[in-house]
Design an enzyme around this catalytic site. Structure first.
Site, PDB file in Angstrom:
ATOM      1  N   GLY A  33       1.562   0.045  -1.937  1.00  0.00           N
ATOM      2  CA  GLY A  33       2.729  -0.108  -1.079  1.00  0.00           C
ATOM      3  C   GLY A  33       2.377  -0.521   0.335  1.00  0.00           C
ATOM      4  CB  CYS A  84       2.209  -4.872  -8.687  1.00  0.00           C
ATOM      5  SG  CYS A  84       0.407  -4.979  -8.770  1.00  0.00           S
ATOM      6  CD  GLU A 172       6.945  -5.188  -6.884  1.00  0.00           C
ATOM      7  OE1 GLU A 172       5.888  -5.411  -7.493  1.00  0.00           O
ATOM      8  OE2 GLU A 172       6.990  -4.878  -5.675  1.00  0.00           O
TER       9      GLU A 172
END
Length: 233
Positions: A33, A84, A172
């Site tokens: 992050g 991701c 996302e």
């Protein structure tokens, strides 16, 4: 050597900061992050950091549709989409869009539409247009149950046909709910993929047997990872 790899048994923000600032640590490799990336960049050390991603998967009219569907469901449902690099939105050429949906259904992907889509969006997208973090990495069936939608317990992934501007495409999501965008042709699909990837340069996927189209996509999207005719994983 016995100590070539080491772990912190109970990691904390403080332990991470201690490692990042220790004089004997020369290189940092971080993910997780924006906060941790910013901390690594501010440490004064060399840093390799994974930024945000929103990997699109394009399927054109020349693709092996059965294989594409299998691979998309496998990739997008891996660890409930929290990774991701996995597929976050599907962009399908109109000629094969319905066939792709049917094949995805054979691999425990369920389409939601109408009022169910509205309920799902209300649950997963907050009033200030963010993803509801309570559902990140949760099972598709659990998410649907909380939205008041009945799906089989075996459901691996949910998808919904929406337009490009829908939050299921733009965000996302990090959970097994994907936007499905129908476009007229492969050029439109590639252009859409570039837009929804947001220039992050992270990951993208394409299913096609047209070498020229694969080259076109690779150059246009310019992501660090580009997967051809396989699941992102």
């Amino acid at each position: 050597p016995s100590n070539i790899f080491n772990c912190v048994a109970q990691p904390t923000i403080e332990s991470a900061q201690a490692l990042m600032t220790h004089p004997h640590v020369r290189l940092l490799v971080v993910t997780g992050g924006g906060g941790v990336v910013k901390a690594a960049m501010a440490s004064g050390k060399r840093a390799i950091a994974a930024g945000p991603g929103n990997p699109p998967v394009v399927v054109d009219e020349t693709a092996n549709i059965a294989r594409a569907a299998r691979d998309i469901v496998f990739g997008a449902s891996l660890d409930n989409n929290i990774i991701c690099i996995v597929e976050k939105e599907i962009i399908a050429v109109a000629d094969i869009a319905d066939a792709l949906k049917r094949e995805m259904g054979n691999h425990h992907a369920v389409e939601v539409k109408g009022r169910d889509l509205q309920k799902l969006q209300k649950l997963l997208i907050t009033s200030d247009d963010h993803v509801n973090r309570d559902y990140i990495g949760k099972n598709a069936a659990l998410i649907c149950a909380d939205a008041g939608i009945r799906v089989p317990e075996s459901t691996r992934m949910i998808f919904a046909e929406v337009d490009e501007k829908h939050p299921f495409v733009q965000h996302e999501m990090l959970l097994p709910v994907l936007g499905f965008v129908r476009v007229p042709d492969v050029n439109s699909a590639i252009e859409c993929a570039v837009r929804v990837e947001h220039g992050f340069g992270h990951t993208s996927v394409m299913h096609s047997t047209n070498i020229d189209a694969l080259h076109q996509m690779a150059r246009a999207v310019n992501t660090s990872i580009f997967v051809k005719n396989a699941p992102s994983a």
